[in-house]
Write an enzyme that holds these catalytic residues in place. Structure first.
Site, mmCIF file in Angstrom:
data_model
loop_
_atom_site.group_PDB
_atom_site.id
_atom_site.type_symbol
_atom_site.label_atom_id
_atom_site.label_comp_id
_atom_site.label_asym_id
_atom_site.label_seq_id
_atom_site.Cartn_x
_atom_site.Cartn_y
_atom_site.Cartn_z
ATOM 1 C CG LEU A 83 -54.010 44.139 66.649
ATOM 2 C CD1 LEU A 83 -54.553 42.822 65.917
ATOM 3 C CD2 LEU A 83 -52.606 44.332 65.939
ATOM 4 C CG HIS A 84 -54.581 51.906 66.457
ATOM 5 N ND1 HIS A 84 -53.329 51.502 66.960
ATOM 6 C CD2 HIS A 84 -54.315 53.099 66.056
ATOM 7 C CE1 HIS A 84 -52.438 52.493 67.116
ATOM 8 N NE2 HIS A 84 -53.139 53.587 66.310
ATOM 9 N NE ARG A 85 -49.054 52.727 63.894
ATOM 10 C CZ ARG A 85 -48.964 53.895 64.088
ATOM 11 N NH1 ARG A 85 -49.864 54.621 63.003
ATOM 12 N NH2 ARG A 85 -48.418 54.860 64.949
ATOM 13 N NE ARG A 127 -58.515 52.806 62.240
ATOM 14 C CZ ARG A 127 -58.903 53.165 60.858
ATOM 15 N NH1 ARG A 127 -59.004 52.177 59.957
ATOM 16 N NH2 ARG A 127 -58.971 54.543 60.581
ATOM 17 C CG ASP A 136 -51.191 48.338 65.454
ATOM 18 O OD1 ASP A 136 -51.570 48.884 66.623
ATOM 19 O OD2 ASP A 136 -51.976 48.045 64.578
#
Length: 376
Positions: free
Chosen positions: A204-206, A239, A277
């Site tokens: 997950l990073h968006r 992030r 993502d």
């Protein structure tokens, strides 16, 4: 000797630029690697250079973080005098990050030919900064190097000339295939107490998923339910680290530090399924034949849905759980698009070195010759 500047700035860029640099150098080009410094922490930067065997960048711009405008502006201000000093014949940019757009705009105004690797990808989601970056970069590029026929079709629909568009295959897959044997020798499964096919891998990073506490809470709820059936491993992107710590993660989800390239490929290769993502992970799982569930409402890599192992689940928690249940019950059969064969870098080098110069080629806004009046 043809001088070509290759630009990289963040983790996904490194895997994309390496095959291009190697192929250009094999054909005798003078290749200069410029690192913009958009990713600058060790876990997202140095380890990938080591894993991939990328040489130390020839120039480092040190852009750092900041808002989109700040980061793009800093890269432009640093790249402009460097480009004037180096006076290359062409500049190669990859992907869709702020560095990609910044260096593209500077190059277009300075005059060298500009080549965009991964041209033509479209999510149709104008709220994604990457979509703006990739569309604007394509507009000022001389060479549009598309990874697949659907990307080329997007470019034709937007009115680009045929001499600009080249379907070259996927450079990410060049790098994956070149390193897969080494990755499979990694001890990362032992380090985390994992067995092949015994876990799911999550990335997950968006911003849309991790910056909004409500959205992230919903994703974690879904992942918690999935973990009851298939334990999950989540290497933490910088992030997302603080936000995950603040919300807490459900039982069955193990947080581990961000993985290097070889370890991460090994983790994907041995996973029962991957939830992500990331655009690049959608491609890598297809090449590896591993089921992938994408936690987004859209994807700029629809070829991985049509000719790969990817399924689009959206971001609604119930829909994600239902989709994963279906994938676990009936995994998609492995399949891979044409030209994802490890030779995209060679095709790109041929386009760049055999395609003419800024003085002999039509430029991006030149009109296509009328039928029957073009060069014979």
């Amino acid at each position: 000797m043809t001088r070509i500047v290759c630009v990289a700035g963040a983790r996904p860029n490194y895997m994309k630029i390496k095959p291009v640099m190697d192929a250009l150098e094999r054909r005798g080009a003078d290749v200069i690697l410029v690192h913009t410094g958009q990713h600058y922490d060790e876990s997202m930067n140095d380890v990938f250079f080591r894993d991939l065997g990328i040489r130390t960048p020839d120039r480092y711009l040190g852009a750092g973080s900041g808002s989109h405008a700040q980061q793009t502006g800093r890269v432009m201000a640093a790249f402009e005098p460097l480009l004037d000093e180096l006076a290359p014949d062409a500049v190669v940019v990859v992907g869709d990050i702020n560095s990609t757009l910044a260096c593209s705009l500077v190059t277009a105004k300075a005059g060298p030919l500009l080549a965009h690797v991964e041209a033509g990808l479209r999510s149709r989601d104008w709220s994604m900064p990457e979509e703006v970056n990739r569309v604007a970069t394509d507009r000022v590029s001389d060479y549009l190097l598309a990874p697949s026929p659907d990307a080329a079709a997007n470019l034709r629909a937007e009115g680009y000339r045929e001499d600009q568009i080249h379907v070259v295959g996927n450079v990410m897959i060049d790098t994956l295939l070149a390193n897969l044997d080494r990755a499979r020798q990694s001890d990362v499964l032992d380090r985390h107490g994992l067995t092949r096919g015994g876990y799911g891998l999550v990335t997950l990073h968006r911003p849309a998923n991790v910056d909004d506490p409500g959205a992230l809470r919903g994703l974690l709820k879904a992942l918690g339910e999935i973990a009851g059936r298939c334990p999950l491993l989540l290497p933490v992107h910088p992030r997302a680290a603080d936000r995950l710590a603040a919300l807490g993660v459900p039982d069955g989800i193990r947080l581990v530090p961000a993985a290097g390239y070889l370890d991460f490929i090994a983790l994907q290769d041995a996973a029962r399924l991957v939830l992500t993502d990331s655009g690049g992970v959608q491609e890598e799982t297809t090449a590896l034949g591993v089921p992938c569930v994408t936690l987004r409402e859209n994807t700029e890599r629809p070829i991985t849905l049509e000719e790969g192992t990817n399924v689009l689940a959206g971001t609604d928690p119930d829909r994600i759980v239902d989709t994963v249940d279906q994938v676990l019950d009936a995994p998609p059969a492995p399949r891979c698009p044409a030209l994802w064969d490890g030779r995209a870098g060679e095709r790109i080098a041929a386009v760049l070195l055999d395609g003419g110069t800024a003085r002999t080629r039509p430029r991006p806004t030149d009109l296509a010759p009328a039928a029957g009046h073009g060069p014979q």
